[in-house]
Design a protein around this motif. Structure first.
Motif, PDB file in Angstrom:
ATOM      1  N   ASN A 399       0.815  -1.337   0.043  1.00 26.81           N
ATOM      2  CA  ASN A 399       0.099  -0.133   0.200  1.00 26.81           C
ATOM      3  C   ASN A 399       0.876   1.212  -0.044  1.00 26.81           C
ATOM      4  OD1 ASN A 399      -2.178  -1.733   0.116  1.00 26.81           O
ATOM      5  ND2 ASN A 399      -2.361  -1.615   2.399  1.00 26.81           N
ATOM      6  N   GLN A 400       2.031   1.049   0.336  1.00 26.32           N
ATOM      7  CA  GLN A 400       2.821   2.265   0.615  1.00 26.32           C
ATOM      8  C   GLN A 400       4.270   1.938  -0.347  1.00 26.32           C
ATOM      9  OE1 GLN A 400       2.103   5.192   1.883  1.00 26.32           O
ATOM     10  NE2 GLN A 400       0.194   4.463   2.635  1.00 26.32           N
ATOM     11  N   PRO A 401       5.062   2.908  -0.498  1.00 27.19           N
ATOM     12  CA  PRO A 401       6.206   2.651  -1.231  1.00 27.19           C
ATOM     13  C   PRO A 401       7.322   2.010  -0.421  1.00 27.19           C
ATOM     14  CG  PRO A 401       5.812   4.879  -1.647  1.00 27.19           C
ATOM     15  CD  PRO A 401       4.777   4.406  -0.541  1.00 27.19           C
ATOM     16  N   VAL A 402       7.936   0.722  -0.936  1.00 21.88           N
ATOM     17  CA  VAL A 402       8.681  -0.022  -0.247  1.00 21.88           C
ATOM     18  C   VAL A 402      10.331   1.128  -0.208  1.00 21.88           C
ATOM     19  CG1 VAL A 402      10.249  -1.923  -0.297  1.00 21.88           C
ATOM     20  CG2 VAL A 402       8.183  -2.047  -1.225  1.00 21.88           C
ATOM     21  N   GLN A 403      10.675   1.082   1.148  1.00 22.17           N
ATOM     22  CA  GLN A 403      11.542   1.993   1.511  1.00 22.17           C
ATOM     23  C   GLN A 403      13.055   1.122   1.872  1.00 22.17           C
ATOM     24  OE1 GLN A 403      11.318   5.125   4.231  1.00 22.17           O
ATOM     25  NE2 GLN A 403       9.112   5.720   3.288  1.00 22.17           N
ATOM     26  N   SER A 404      12.978   0.123   1.999  1.00 23.89           N
ATOM     27  CA  SER A 404      13.897  -0.839   2.351  1.00 23.89           C
ATOM     28  C   SER A 404      13.684  -2.514   2.424  1.00 23.89           C
ATOM     29  CB  SER A 404      14.647  -0.722   3.732  1.00 23.89           C
ATOM     30  OG  SER A 404      15.889  -1.474   4.111  1.00 23.89           O
ATOM     31  N   ALA A 405      14.644  -3.132   1.997  1.00 25.57           N
ATOM     32  CA  ALA A 405      14.530  -4.764   1.622  1.00 25.57           C
ATOM     33  C   ALA A 405      15.796  -5.457   1.944  1.00 25.57           C
ATOM     34  CB  ALA A 405      13.947  -5.050   0.536  1.00 25.57           C
ATOM     35  N   GLY A 413      16.268 -18.011   1.551  1.00 25.47           N
ATOM     36  CA  GLY A 413      14.989 -17.767   1.041  1.00 25.47           C
ATOM     37  C   GLY A 413      14.248 -17.159   1.795  1.00 25.47           C
ATOM     38  N   ALA A 414      14.717 -15.840   2.603  1.00 25.12           N
ATOM     39  CA  ALA A 414      14.024 -15.194   3.418  1.00 25.12           C
ATOM     40  C   ALA A 414      14.267 -13.635   3.261  1.00 25.12           C
ATOM     41  CB  ALA A 414      13.928 -15.563   4.847  1.00 25.12           C
ATOM     42  N   VAL A 415      13.431 -12.706   3.033  1.00 21.44           N
ATOM     43  CA  VAL A 415      13.523 -11.373   2.737  1.00 21.44           C
ATOM     44  C   VAL A 415      12.507 -10.611   3.555  1.00 21.44           C
ATOM     45  CG1 VAL A 415      11.957 -11.339   0.760  1.00 21.44           C
ATOM     46  CG2 VAL A 415      13.964  -9.508   0.771  1.00 21.44           C
ATOM     47  N   ALA A 416      13.111  -9.585   4.257  1.00 22.00           N
ATOM     48  CA  ALA A 416      12.336  -8.470   5.024  1.00 22.00           C
ATOM     49  C   ALA A 416      12.466  -7.296   4.472  1.00 22.00           C
ATOM     50  CB  ALA A 416      13.155  -8.360   6.541  1.00 22.00           C
ATOM     51  N   LEU A 417      11.041  -6.575   4.384  1.00 17.17           N
ATOM     52  CA  LEU A 417      10.913  -5.479   3.771  1.00 17.17           C
ATOM     53  C   LEU A 417      10.175  -4.337   4.601  1.00 17.17           C
ATOM     54  CD1 LEU A 417       9.528  -7.739   1.675  1.00 17.17           C
ATOM     55  CD2 LEU A 417      10.029  -6.054   0.144  1.00 17.17           C
ATOM     56  N   CYS A 418      10.292  -3.066   4.512  1.00 16.82           N
ATOM     57  CA  CYS A 418       9.508  -1.898   5.261  1.00 16.82           C
ATOM     58  C   CYS A 418       9.142  -0.815   4.303  1.00 16.82           C
ATOM     59  CB  CYS A 418      10.290  -1.678   6.410  1.00 16.82           C
ATOM     60  SG  CYS A 418      11.775  -0.896   6.089  1.00 16.82           S
ATOM     61  N   CYS A 419       7.866  -0.190   4.803  1.00 19.23           N
ATOM     62  CA  CYS A 419       7.421   0.801   3.834  1.00 19.23           C
ATOM     63  C   CYS A 419       7.133   2.218   4.626  1.00 19.23           C
ATOM     64  CB  CYS A 419       6.195   0.204   3.347  1.00 19.23           C
ATOM     65  SG  CYS A 419       6.278  -1.189   2.209  1.00 19.23           S
ATOM     66  N   ALA A 458       8.660   2.187  10.576  1.00 15.66           N
ATOM     67  CA  ALA A 458       9.953   1.619   9.928  1.00 15.66           C
ATOM     68  C   ALA A 458      10.316   2.110   8.776  1.00 15.66           C
ATOM     69  CB  ALA A 458       9.937   0.036  10.219  1.00 15.66           C
ATOM     70  N   LYS A 459      11.428   2.604   8.417  1.00 10.38           N
ATOM     71  CA  LYS A 459      12.111   3.251   7.386  1.00 10.38           C
ATOM     72  C   LYS A 459      13.171   2.269   6.751  1.00 10.38           C
ATOM     73  CE  LYS A 459      10.660   7.884   8.243  1.00 10.38           C
ATOM     74  NZ  LYS A 459       9.474   8.098   7.339  1.00 10.38           N
ATOM     75  N   ASP A 460      13.805   1.618   7.734  1.00 10.62           N
ATOM     76  CA  ASP A 460      14.976   0.686   7.335  1.00 10.62           C
ATOM     77  C   ASP A 460      15.044  -0.589   7.966  1.00 10.62           C
ATOM     78  OD1 ASP A 460      17.203   0.028   6.024  1.00 10.62           O
ATOM     79  OD2 ASP A 460      18.557   1.203   6.928  1.00 10.62           O
ATOM     80  N   ASP A 466      23.344 -13.410  12.587  1.00 10.93           N
ATOM     81  CA  ASP A 466      23.099 -14.832  12.413  1.00 10.93           C
ATOM     82  C   ASP A 466      21.620 -15.197  11.813  1.00 10.93           C
ATOM     83  OD1 ASP A 466      21.397 -13.638  14.141  1.00 10.93           O
ATOM     84  OD2 ASP A 466      21.888 -14.896  16.039  1.00 10.93           O
ATOM     85  N   GLY A 467      21.049 -14.177  11.391  1.00 11.36           N
ATOM     86  CA  GLY A 467      19.810 -14.202  10.614  1.00 11.36           C
ATOM     87  C   GLY A 467      18.684 -14.528  11.583  1.00 11.36           C
ATOM     88  N   LYS A 468      18.713 -14.330  12.882  1.00  9.49           N
ATOM     89  CA  LYS A 468      17.615 -14.799  13.724  1.00  9.49           C
ATOM     90  C   LYS A 468      16.826 -13.493  14.129  1.00  9.49           C
ATOM     91  CE  LYS A 468      19.707 -19.003  15.499  1.00  9.49           C
ATOM     92  NZ  LYS A 468      20.535 -19.604  16.635  1.00  9.49           N
ATOM     93  N   GLY A 469      17.413 -12.442  13.996  1.00  8.89           N
ATOM     94  CA  GLY A 469      16.908 -11.149  14.556  1.00  8.89           C
ATOM     95  C   GLY A 469      16.622  -9.885  13.611  1.00  8.89           C
ATOM     96  N   LEU A 470      16.251  -8.904  13.731  1.00 11.41           N
ATOM     97  CA  LEU A 470      15.967  -7.864  12.847  1.00 11.41           C
ATOM     98  C   LEU A 470      16.251  -6.614  13.595  1.00 11.41           C
ATOM     99  CD1 LEU A 470      13.151  -8.755  10.490  1.00 11.41           C
ATOM    100  CD2 LEU A 470      15.135  -8.337   9.616  1.00 11.41           C
ATOM    101  N   VAL A 471      16.834  -5.318  12.899  1.00 12.64           N
ATOM    102  CA  VAL A 471      16.771  -4.154  13.477  1.00 12.64           C
ATOM    103  C   VAL A 471      15.841  -3.230  12.650  1.00 12.64           C
ATOM    104  CG1 VAL A 471      18.100  -1.837  13.922  1.00 12.64           C
ATOM    105  CG2 VAL A 471      19.116  -4.216  14.655  1.00 12.64           C
ATOM    106  N   LEU A 472      14.861  -2.561  13.169  1.00  7.43           N
ATOM    107  CA  LEU A 472      13.972  -1.790  12.611  1.00  7.43           C
ATOM    108  C   LEU A 472      14.284  -0.424  12.970  1.00  7.43           C
ATOM    109  CD1 LEU A 472      10.713  -4.187  13.117  1.00  7.43           C
ATOM    110  CD2 LEU A 472      12.145  -3.718  10.957  1.00  7.43           C
ATOM    111  N   LEU A 473      14.339   0.475  11.964  1.00  7.78           N
ATOM    112  CA  LEU A 473      14.800   1.916  12.248  1.00  7.78           C
ATOM    113  C   LEU A 473      13.898   3.017  11.761  1.00  7.78           C
ATOM    114  CD1 LEU A 473      17.636   0.454  11.201  1.00  7.78           C
ATOM    115  CD2 LEU A 473      18.391   2.562  12.411  1.00  7.78           C
ATOM    116  N   SER A 474      13.390   3.820  12.736  1.00  8.56           N
ATOM    117  CA  SER A 474      12.388   4.830  12.194  1.00  8.56           C
ATOM    118  C   SER A 474      13.402   5.998  12.145  1.00  8.56           C
ATOM    119  CB  SER A 474      11.317   5.308  13.160  1.00  8.56           C
ATOM    120  OG  SER A 474      11.877   5.607  14.431  1.00  8.56           O
TER     121      SER A 474
END
Length: 495
Positions: A399-405, A413-419, A458-460, A466-474
């Motif tokens: 619904n919104q432009p993808v800002q990071s992937a 086979g795993a990708v994370a995205l934020c908009c 989340a913008k980034d 280790d692929g088990k966690g994510l950092v989400l940044l505003s």
């Protein structure tokens, strides 16, 4: 997924340590080290405090310069921060006052400082050995490599770009730098184990070097021109020209994105014309062209983000994407070609760790992410054209432009995205699963994940090593998300 609390950050300087045991955060003029399992603060340092304390002074510019005043130090925020490869040292820098400070995790009192002086500081980063620091001066004067072990410095004159145009070999033995001497593009190869001694220096065929990219094997370089010409050269580290590629017709505006296949078999190149050219490593000629199209053909998985799902779920839980039956038509934003750098072309090209999938984002279709299936080296040698050619596999519509992937660095086979909204998105290549909405079997899962926090956009997004966690940044805060551990019931002893 389990989410942490919200913490402050500035300039997006948040990074897991290479071993994922700690997480670094820069908050204005202070750097904070937390444990990644409990987020308890382990260390905290403030840039500028060492000006009044005894430190290991690595050196300063020989040019005459004025030391930063108390007011300048008080208003100086950290612009660069990072871990050494073994997590022993933490680097912080402020380009405003031209100062780099290094701290030791196991010794809170130890501190080293680099004063860059009148030549200024444009960028600073760790070398792969974790004991050397690269400082790029302003105006392209030189790059200085400081050694923490010996306290000495090595200087390389006239780098073309402080933020690109250089690379380290995979084992860290060689440093390759694009330079400009006597108005000509040249390339220097330096031995990092011999205090960055010059090994080879040769001219490049380019007239206005934009950047360089080293192949995964470390023996071939991709070198491309600036924005006035769409042309890429393939050269060896010995300076031999292997191939040149320029599409016909050349529409100008140059090359925007370049990515190597993890095996080095392919090189994908994209400009501002919404086309991805796939070059193979035998002749360095094109074997396929992946072009952005408004009509998604049959056989492609199309996933669409549900409308108003964030308000309906109050930012809690997982919601699957809606699966759309192709053919499906996507809206393409037509760029204004009369303006400089029109909103078109590929803004991101990235392979997963195995090279079986390619993620592409186009600026003329910002709310969509394209995932292409890529042939393996064995498939490339097959006579079956359906297996040896890359093709579109999945389309993710938001619904919104993808800002990071970002691809998971461990799972292929795993990708994370934020908009830029109060959610994140996950796409996973799974074994065959049943899609209840369409009543069909699919080999992937696409989910929307709400972030349980108010006013956190989340913008980034960045994966932990280790692929088990994510950092989400505003804009000025961050949180982390970790995979929820499933409770395994204990077996009751037999009576």
């Amino acid at each position: 997924m389990d989410f942490t609390e919200i913490y402050k950050q500035t300039a997006g300087l948040v990074a897991f340590s290479p071993g994922t045991h700690f997480i670094l955060t820069a908050v204005q003029d202070r750097v904070v080290i937390r444990r990644s399992d409990s987020f308890q603060v382990q260390r905290t340092w403030q840039i500028g405090e060492s000006f009044e304390a005894p430190v290991v002074q690595l050196g300063a510019s020989q040019l005459q310069h004025k030391a930063p005043s108390r007011a300048e130090i008080a208003n100086a925020w950290i612009t660069h921060a990072g871990w050494s490869c073994d997590s022993e040292y933490v680097l912080t820098a402020c380009t405003k006052i031209g100062v780099v400070e290094v701290f030791k995790l196991r010794d809170e009192a130890w501190n080293a400082r680099i004063d860059c002086g009148a030549e200024g500081l444009a960028k600073v980063e760790w070398a792969p050995d974790g004991r050397s620091i690269l400082c790029f001066s302003e105006w392209g004067l030189r790059v200085t490599i400081w050694s923490l072990s010996t306290g000495t410095a090595s200087h390389i004159q006239f780098p073309i770009h402080p933020d690109r145009g250089y690379a380290f070999s995979r084992n860290g033995k060689y440093f390759i730098l694009g330079e400009r001497h006597k108005s000509r593009d040249t390339l220097g190869v330096y031995d990092t184990s011999q205090s960055y001694r010059l090994v080879r220096h040769f001219p490049l065929p380019s007239s206005s070097l934009a950047s360089v990219s080293l192949s995964p094997a470390g023996n071939v370089l991709a070198v491309w021109e600036g924005p006035l010409e769409y042309k890429i050269y393939i050269v060896t580290v010995a300076g031999d020209l292997l191939g040149t590629f320029s599409p016909e017709p050349d529409r100008g505006l140059g090359i925007r994105s370049v990515a190597w296949h993890p095996s080095g078999t392919y090189l994908v190149v994209a400009g501002w014309d919404d086309k991805i050219h796939v070059l193979e490593s035998l002749t360095w000629g094109p074997v396929a062209v992946l072009e952005l199209q408004s009509r998604v053909p049959s056989g492609v998985n199309v996933w669409r983000e549900p409308a108003n799902w964030i308000d309906a779920t109050q930012r809690h839980g997982f919601i699957p994407y809606e699966r759309v039956r192709p053919p499906w038509t996507l809206a393409i934003t037509r760029p204004e070609l009369s303006k400089a750098y029109p909103k078109s072309g590929v803004v991101q090209l990235s392979f997963n760790i195995s090279g079986s999938l390619l993620l592409a984002r186009f600026e003329s279709m910002l709310n969509v992410a394209h995932i292409f299936s890529f042939p393996t080296p064995q498939d490339a040698q097959s006579h079956d054209s359906s297996r040896s050619a890359p093709k579109l596999r999945s389309v993710l519509i938001h619904n919104q432009p993808v800002q990071s992937a970002a691809w998971n660095p461990v799972k292929s086979g795993a990708v994370a995205l934020c908009c830029g909204c109060e959610s994140m998105y996950l796409w996973r290549d799974e074994s065959v699963v049943w899609d209840e909405n369409s009543g069909e079997e699919v080999q992937e899962i696409a989910e929307c994940v709400g972030i349980p926090a108010q006013n956190f956009n989340a913008k980034d997004v960045r994966w932990s090593p280790d692929g088990k966690g994510l950092v989400l940044l505003s804009k000025d805060a961050f949180c982390c998300a970790f995979e929820a551990e499933e409770d395994v019931p204990s077996e009751e002893p037999e009576h």
